[in-house]
Design a protein around this motif. Structure first.
Motif, PDB file in Angstrom:
ATOM      1  N   LEU A 486       0.853  -1.175   0.000  1.00  0.00           N
ATOM      2  CA  LEU A 486       0.000   0.000   0.000  1.00  0.00           C
ATOM      3  C   LEU A 486       0.896   1.234   0.000  1.00  0.00           C
ATOM      4  N   PRO A 487       0.469   2.314  -0.625  1.00  0.00           N
ATOM      5  CA  PRO A 487       1.345   3.488  -0.747  1.00  0.00           C
ATOM      6  C   PRO A 487       1.627   4.177   0.582  1.00  0.00           C
ATOM      7  N   GLU A 488       0.775   3.943   1.586  1.00  0.00           N
ATOM      8  CA  GLU A 488       0.984   4.570   2.877  1.00  0.00           C
ATOM      9  C   GLU A 488       0.362   3.697   3.948  1.00  0.00           C
ATOM     10  N   ARG A 489       0.658   4.009   5.175  1.00  0.00           N
ATOM     11  CA  ARG A 489       0.103   3.226   6.282  1.00  0.00           C
ATOM     12  C   ARG A 489      -1.428   3.316   6.229  1.00  0.00           C
ATOM     13  N   PRO A 490      -2.133   2.140   6.238  1.00  0.00           N
ATOM     14  CA  PRO A 490      -3.587   2.160   6.045  1.00  0.00           C
ATOM     15  C   PRO A 490      -4.319   2.692   7.279  1.00  0.00           C
ATOM     16  N   SER A 491      -5.476   3.271   7.001  1.00  0.00           N
ATOM     17  CA  SER A 491      -6.373   3.682   8.080  1.00  0.00           C
ATOM     18  C   SER A 491      -7.209   2.480   8.508  1.00  0.00           C
ATOM     19  N   GLU A 553      -1.198  -5.332  13.099  1.00  0.00           N
ATOM     20  CA  GLU A 553      -1.122  -6.215  11.949  1.00  0.00           C
ATOM     21  C   GLU A 553      -0.557  -5.503  10.729  1.00  0.00           C
ATOM     22  N   THR A 554       0.103  -4.378  10.934  1.00  0.00           N
ATOM     23  CA  THR A 554       0.629  -3.595   9.814  1.00  0.00           C
ATOM     24  C   THR A 554       2.156  -3.524   9.885  1.00  0.00           C
ATOM     25  N   VAL A 555       2.808  -3.711   8.758  1.00  0.00           N
ATOM     26  CA  VAL A 555       4.267  -3.594   8.636  1.00  0.00           C
ATOM     27  C   VAL A 555       4.552  -2.714   7.430  1.00  0.00           C
ATOM     28  N   CYS A 556       5.537  -1.807   7.574  1.00  0.00           N
ATOM     29  CA  CYS A 556       5.956  -0.973   6.453  1.00  0.00           C
ATOM     30  C   CYS A 556       7.346  -1.421   5.994  1.00  0.00           C
ATOM     31  N   VAL A 557       7.510  -1.585   4.710  1.00  0.00           N
ATOM     32  CA  VAL A 557       8.715  -2.192   4.116  1.00  0.00           C
ATOM     33  C   VAL A 557       9.449  -1.119   3.316  1.00  0.00           C
ATOM     34  N   GLY A 558      10.787  -1.012   3.553  1.00  0.00           N
ATOM     35  CA  GLY A 558      11.612  -0.062   2.808  1.00  0.00           C
ATOM     36  C   GLY A 558      12.581  -0.774   1.886  1.00  0.00           C
ATOM     37  N   GLU A 559      13.279   0.051   0.994  1.00  0.00           N
ATOM     38  CA  GLU A 559      14.304  -0.498   0.093  1.00  0.00           C
ATOM     39  C   GLU A 559      15.566  -0.780   0.900  1.00  0.00           C
ATOM     40  N   ASP A 560      16.294  -1.840   0.583  1.00  0.00           N
ATOM     41  CA  ASP A 560      17.584  -2.124   1.218  1.00  0.00           C
ATOM     42  C   ASP A 560      18.601  -1.121   0.686  1.00  0.00           C
ATOM     43  N   GLU A 561      19.499  -0.440   1.555  1.00  0.00           N
ATOM     44  CA  GLU A 561      20.480   0.534   1.103  1.00  0.00           C
ATOM     45  C   GLU A 561      21.531  -0.140   0.254  1.00  0.00           C
ATOM     46  N   PRO A 562      21.899   0.457  -0.972  1.00  0.00           N
ATOM     47  CA  PRO A 562      22.897  -0.180  -1.846  1.00  0.00           C
ATOM     48  C   PRO A 562      24.296  -0.040  -1.238  1.00  0.00           C
ATOM     49  N   ALA A 563      25.230  -0.961  -1.565  1.00  0.00           N
ATOM     50  CA  ALA A 563      26.623  -0.939  -1.051  1.00  0.00           C
ATOM     51  C   ALA A 563      27.353   0.278  -1.615  1.00  0.00           C
ATOM     52  N   GLN A 564      28.166   1.055  -0.748  1.00  0.00           N
ATOM     53  CA  GLN A 564      28.912   2.243  -1.179  1.00  0.00           C
ATOM     54  C   GLN A 564      30.186   1.839  -1.926  1.00  0.00           C
ATOM     55  N   PRO A 565      30.521   2.445  -3.144  1.00  0.00           N
ATOM     56  CA  PRO A 565      31.763   2.090  -3.870  1.00  0.00           C
ATOM     57  C   PRO A 565      32.976   2.631  -3.103  1.00  0.00           C
ATOM     58  N   PRO A 566      34.142   1.931  -3.094  1.00  0.00           N
ATOM     59  CA  PRO A 566      35.332   2.374  -2.331  1.00  0.00           C
ATOM     60  C   PRO A 566      35.920   3.638  -2.964  1.00  0.00           C
ATOM     61  N   THR A 567      36.525   4.494  -2.124  1.00  0.00           N
ATOM     62  CA  THR A 567      37.231   5.672  -2.635  1.00  0.00           C
ATOM     63  C   THR A 567      38.517   5.233  -3.307  1.00  0.00           C
ATOM     64  N   PRO A 568      39.126   6.091  -4.165  1.00  0.00           N
ATOM     65  CA  PRO A 568      40.346   5.670  -4.885  1.00  0.00           C
ATOM     66  C   PRO A 568      41.472   5.278  -3.945  1.00  0.00           C
ATOM     67  N   ASP A 569      41.608   5.954  -2.822  1.00  0.00           N
ATOM     68  CA  ASP A 569      42.722   5.642  -1.933  1.00  0.00           C
ATOM     69  C   ASP A 569      42.335   4.601  -0.910  1.00  0.00           C
ATOM     70  N   ALA A 570      41.165   4.181  -0.970  1.00  0.00           N
ATOM     71  CA  ALA A 570      40.706   3.233   0.061  1.00  0.00           C
ATOM     72  C   ALA A 570      41.102   1.825  -0.254  1.00  0.00           C
ATOM     73  N   THR A 571      41.327   1.126   0.740  1.00  0.00           N
ATOM     74  CA  THR A 571      41.600  -0.313   0.601  1.00  0.00           C
ATOM     75  C   THR A 571      40.268  -1.052   0.692  1.00  0.00           C
ATOM     76  N   VAL A 572      40.049  -1.921  -0.251  1.00  0.00           N
ATOM     77  CA  VAL A 572      38.792  -2.673  -0.291  1.00  0.00           C
ATOM     78  C   VAL A 572      38.720  -3.604   0.898  1.00  0.00           C
ATOM     79  N   ALA A 573      37.688  -3.465   1.646  1.00  0.00           N
ATOM     80  CA  ALA A 573      37.501  -4.359   2.813  1.00  0.00           C
ATOM     81  C   ALA A 573      37.063  -5.725   2.377  1.00  0.00           C
ATOM     82  N   PRO A 574      37.559  -6.715   3.044  1.00  0.00           N
ATOM     83  CA  PRO A 574      37.138  -8.084   2.667  1.00  0.00           C
ATOM     84  C   PRO A 574      35.633  -8.263   2.844  1.00  0.00           C
TER      85      PRO A 574
END
Length: 632
Positions: A486-491, A553-574
């Motif tokens: 539903l577009p919003e929490r129901p009445s 009996e109501t639950v509101c569902v959101g989008e999962d946050e996308p993974a952030q790309p590493p900065t150029p000087d950053a070391t990629v975390a395992p």
């Protein structure tokens, strides 16, 4: 000389025939013309009768009015007697010495008793012919002697036919007698009918006998002048009216019934006919007991006011009151007991008891089980057949309820009629007396979470109450329907909106208590989702549907946050290891709990990052120095 000489064919001589003719002129009827009232010897006078061609055929009477008839046809007529001496009584003996048998004596006695005193000429002539047929030798009906006389006298056909009929009736209605009294069932206003007959030897009703009736006890004859009558071929009916409580008797007397014998007078001279004066009579009576009022059995057929209703409603019983014969009494519908004399019906109390609530439909039996719960009792006074409504009682909870009824003689009004009333008790468990109050369930639910992400699943906790045992035993289920996204929490609304999309359904057993559902389908899109719990209902439990948009009996569902790309000087975390749980959504990027505070961990990471960058810078510088040296 006997009359047979007159008829003999063996003698053809004219002299003998002349003698016979002379004798005929000397018979019962006068040899010279005379009036009907002509005197006869001994004070006797000719009375009712018919002057035939040659003779007078009828009765004689003396100065006291006693009627008599000639017998011994072959002898001389009474005019030749000169007088008659005292008579005799008993079985009659013919002039030839043959005695009448008891049946013939009884018939002769009946003939004289019923018709002998007639003043009608034709009837008297018929009696005389019938007497000759019974008492004179050779004069029976259809004999040659009787046929010869009938031809000679040329009597009216009606007289002869009536004489034959009298003879037949005399044989069929002759005694010995029995007074038969038959009491019939009581009718309206406490009346009853008595059918009275005086029966002859062969069971035929005897007519022409004087009878009378006498009553004892609380009874009276309804007919005026009904206490005396003359019997007829049909039974005589008396209407007896009851005037009070109690029994009595009806006595019927017939003081003069013709016995098997007659009275006759002897002439003062030999060779002259005797006179039959009267029948020998004897009394007959009989008594019939009139029973007291029969035991009265009131009955009740009942029907509950509602076969199905709700908790807290008022129900009553509908009584159809009647009566039936007491045990051993006559079959058929028995009248309601009324007071004799004034016709006022007695009244009794019907006690109606409502049993319940019961966990299952009651079983038909004579009385309630000892541990049966009871709502209460009500009383209804009834005074005759009809339909009555009892006072009402409130049904407090779900289950089955059933009525029973009882009547006690002690409740009878007026009290003096109580001994005529029998107790009555209805059976327990009659279907028409049963009311069912269905169970009404209550269902509360709570989702496992009220915030979720696309791809995740949730479950529902269901708490049920109010389900009846029959519903539980049938395997009924509660359906949990999830609507969304539903577009919003129901009445909160009572009904599901028509445009609400159905996401998925799960089911749980319709039980009392708490239980957890299976997971709904995974969320596929963001938005709000809400669950509606419903139970379709059955024969024993009402339907249930929860509201749409319940917060629990109501639950509101959101989008999962996308993974952030590493900065150029950053070391990629395992990469973090994948979850071992099948079907679980990917874990969000959070720090694992290691026991080190988050701020400390962050500082250490910055230190390590600084060290790494310093080392990287030193390395690059060393490579540049080495290159320059080589170039030089």
């Amino acid at each position: 000389m006997s009359f047979s000489l007159f008829l003999s064919r063996r003698r053809g001589a004219m002299r003998t025939a002349g003698v016979c003719l002379f004798l005929v002129t000397l018979l019962c009827l006068p040899q010279v013309p005379s009036s009907q009232a002509a005197p006869v010897g001994g004070g006797w006078t000719r009375a009712a009768g018919v002057h035939a061609a040659e003779h007078f055929v009828g009765q004689y009477k003396n100065s006291r009015g006693l009627a008599a008839y000639c017998t011994d046809f072959e002898r001389l007529s009474p005019e030749n007697a000169g007088g008659y001496e005292d008579g005799h009584s008993g079985g009659f003996i013919r002039s030839d010495g043959s005695a009448l048998n008891p049946t013939e004596n009884a018939a002769l006695s009946y003939l004289l008793h019923r018709w002998g005193d007639t003043a009608d000429n034709a009837t008297a002539a018929s009696v005389q012919l019938a007497v000759w047929a019974l008492t004179s030798p050779g004069m029976a009906w259809d004999s040659s002697g009787m046929d010869a006389i009938l031809r000679a006298e040329r009597l009216p056909d009606g007289v002869v036919a009536e004489a034959r009929s009298m003879t037949k009736v005399a044989f069929s209605e002759a005694g010995p007698y029995e007074v038969d009294i038959r009491l019939e069932a009581a009718g309206a206003e406490g009346t009853m009918t008595a059918s009275v007959s005086v029966l002859g030897a062969d069971g035929t009703s005897a007519a022409g006998l004087a009878a009378g009736a006498e009553l004892s006890g609380p009874f009276a004859l309804a007919e005026e002048r009904g206490a005396t009558w003359t019997t007829a071929d049909e039974p005589h009916r008396l209407t007896l009216k009851r005037t009070g409580l109690g029994g009595g008797s009806l006595t019927v007397s017939v003081p003069r019934t013709p016995a098997a014998g007659v009275q006759w007078l002897l002439p003062s001279r030999d060779g002259v006919q005797r006179l039959l004066a009267a029948a020998v009579v004897e009394p007959r009576d009989s008594a019939a007991a009139i029973a007291d009022l029969p035991a009265f059995q009131p009955t009740v057929v009942t029907r509950a006011s509602a076969a199905r209703t709700g908790v807290g409603t008022t129900v009553h019983d509908v009584l159809t009151v009647g009566s039936s014969p007491a045990a051993g009494g006559p079959a058929g519908t028995a009248p309601w007991l009324s007071l004799p004399g004034n016709g006022t019906p007695v009244s009794v109390e019907v006690v109606s008891t409502l049993w319940g609530p019961l966990p299952s439909r009651p079983v038909l039996q004579e009385s309630p089980p000892s541990d049966t719960p009871m709502v209460g009792s009500v009383t209804t006074r009834v005074n005759g057949p009809g339909t009555y409504n009892t006072p009402g009682l409130v049904v407090p909870s779900p289950g089955w309820y059933v009525w029973t009824e009882s009547i006690s003689p002690e409740s009878t009004l007026p009290a003096e009629a109580s001994r005529y009333v029998l107790a009555w008790q209805g059976k327990y468990g009659i279907t028409d007396e049963t009311t069912f109050v269905p169970w009404t369930p209550d269902i509360t639910t709570e989702l496992s979470t009220h915030d979720s992400l696309v791809g995740e699943r949730v479950t529902d906790t269901v708490i049920g109450s109010g389900f009846g045992q029959p519903s539980i035993e049938t395997g009924a289920v509660v359906t949990l329907s999830m609507y969304g996204p539903l577009p919003e929490r129901p009445s909160l609304t009572a009904d599901v909106p028509a445009d609400a999309p159905l996401h998925s359904k799960v089911e749980v057993p319709a039980l009392n208590g708490s239980q957890s559902s299976e997971s709904f389908a995974a969320f596929t899109a963001p938005g709000c989702y809400t669950v509606v719990a419903s139970y379709a209902g059955d024969d024993h439990t009402n339907a249930f549907t929860s509201a749409f948009g319940e917060p629990s009996e109501t639950v509101c569902v959101g989008e999962d946050e996308p993974a952030q790309p590493p900065t150029p000087d950053a070391t990629v975390a395992p990469a973090l290891p994948a979850s071992d749980e099948v079907g679980q959504a990917p874990a969000r990027a959070e720090l694992a709990q290691t026991g080190i505070p988050a701020k400390v961990a962050s500082g250490a990471a910055l230190v390590m990052l600084g060290v790494g960058l310093a080392c990287l810078h030193a390395g690059n510088r060393s490579r540049r120095t080495a290159g320059e040296s080589a170039h030089r």
